[in-house]
Design an enzyme around this catalytic site. Sequence first.
Site, PDB file in Angstrom:
ATOM      1  N   GLY A 294       0.840  -1.185   0.000  1.00 29.91           N
ATOM      2  CA  GLY A 294       0.000   0.000   0.000  1.00 29.91           C
ATOM      3  C   GLY A 294       0.879   1.239   0.000  1.00 29.91           C
ATOM      4  O   GLY A 294       2.102   1.158   0.143  1.00 29.91           O
TER       5      GLY A 294
ATOM      6  N   GLY B 262     -10.377 -22.155  14.175  1.00 27.29           N
ATOM      7  CA  GLY B 262     -11.658 -22.481  13.563  1.00 27.29           C
ATOM      8  C   GLY B 262     -12.106 -21.546  12.470  1.00 27.29           C
ATOM      9  O   GLY B 262     -13.069 -21.838  11.756  1.00 27.29           O
TER      10      GLY B 262
ATOM     11  N   HIS C   4      -0.939  -2.760   4.980  1.00 27.08           N
ATOM     12  CA  HIS C   4      -1.354  -1.369   4.910  1.00 27.08           C
ATOM     13  C   HIS C   4      -2.026  -0.994   6.226  1.00 27.08           C
ATOM     14  O   HIS C   4      -2.287  -1.852   7.074  1.00 27.08           O
ATOM     15  CB  HIS C   4      -2.288  -1.172   3.715  1.00 27.08           C
ATOM     16  CG  HIS C   4      -2.444   0.254   3.287  1.00 27.08           C
ATOM     17  ND1 HIS C   4      -1.415   1.175   3.351  1.00 27.08           N
ATOM     18  CD2 HIS C   4      -3.498   0.911   2.777  1.00 27.08           C
ATOM     19  CE1 HIS C   4      -1.838   2.323   2.900  1.00 27.08           C
ATOM     20  NE2 HIS C   4      -3.099   2.207   2.543  1.00 27.08           N
TER      21      HIS C   4
END
Length: 516
Positions: A25, A393, A70
């Site tokens: 970025g 999970g 970023h």
Amino acid sequence: MSTVRAIAIDLLRSLGMTRIFGNPGSTELPLFRDFPADFEYMLGLQEASVVAMADGYAQATGNAAFVNLHSSAGVGHALGNVFTAFRNRTPLVVTAGQQARSILPFEPFLYAERPTEFPRPFVKWSCEPARAADVPLAIARAYRTAMTPPFGPCFVSVPVDDWDRPGEAVAGRSFAVRNPGDPAALARLAHELGAAESPALVLGAGVARAQGWDEAIALAEGQRAAVHVAPFAARNVFPEDHRLFQGFLPASRGEIVARLAKHDLVVAVGGPLNLYHTEADGPHLPADTALWIIDDDPAVLSCAPGGNAIVADSGMALAFLAGAGPSLRKPLPPLENPEPAPAEMSDALVMARIAALRTPDAIVVEEAPSSRPAMQRWLPMLRPDTFYTTAGGGLGYGLPAAVGVAMGRPGARVIALLGDGSAMYSIQALFSASRARVPVSVIVIANRRYEALEHFGRHFGLDQVEGTDLSGLDFVAIGKGHGVPSRRATTPEELDAALTWSFSEPGPTLVEVLVP
């Protein structure tokens, strides 16, 4: 004086972090001015994929990986897999760009208002240095903190103009972190193990992180202890064809109690024994079963519902216990006859054929929740450090993590075992696999639905679960669109042919397997 950038690059080189995982970025670009030839930028097309790639790489190499993101938007995209890295106990140094210090009072475009708070509580330490000169020191502290057990990600926010400012060098130093545990407590446990009639070991992922595979085998065989894998263990910790192996404990209080009822002593090493997924009443352990828990994370010990506890490195503790007591001479239990492999197309057949056709050193990275019981039954892990999955999970980890593992273990075949729903969370990682030319076999088990949610819906008494239909996805087209050669298998014969092809290719491949 040298610039912050030059000092940071030297620091990363000294720490063995010359691969930078990122999605660039604007506020990160000055870091890459005069990018050194001995560094490599590993591009991911979305920040969640970036962090998971770094996670797999760090676990495969045993060293912290460096991640560059970023500011707020990029960190926000990444947070799901920052959480996974935290639960995986993966050492990461995560940096993120921040707008220039001089315009921060005006709330500029693409800035982070409270950057150190955003990734919490899923980082061990978080900092935006007060001075530009302190950036290398903050990165050094983040590395040491990430690499101190319990491992985990750390975060440093760096204003864009800091990289070109004068900095202060950071001196290297040795840093020993393994904790052998209290010898008196371990000696007491060794005595109780020797006196137990029917002991059991419950092994978690910490055993793999501590390289405790051989020590676990030695202790189990010496004491003739039954071996169970802790609920949701994210690594393989014991040979799953061993005569003492008793399988995988479910994340259910009542079922754990039932499975451990025959044991008078349980020693849980390297992870929580009582990791539940469904609510239940009743005891946490059988009434006449004593419990000891060993882990390098005091939090695991403090939240356990019972038992004696020892803070220690799992591998060192297992080695102490294996050498402390006399070995029993009674024979090992007999081997059970293996159940015949299924013949019809199913996830069970996929697992059985992978087991038959893989090379002995192949590594499985799994994110196929509804097919995990079939994997545990038909695809045993037989060698150390050959299985990885998400401990938290959350979905979107498996595919990019497989790419990172392949980067960290050059020459090894990596099998990314994915459900079709899971695969779509970080499908961009196919691009990174193609770009890096890593030997990753992506196996997508396509049942065209979120079967894990439909299973849970039945648990809650739902006749129909909304939002689980995945029909219409074409993974062969998706794979080819990312530059990955792809095939589809709809019959057992096509499955064998596709797996044989995939496992022999030098670069990434994708096999979509259609199952009911």
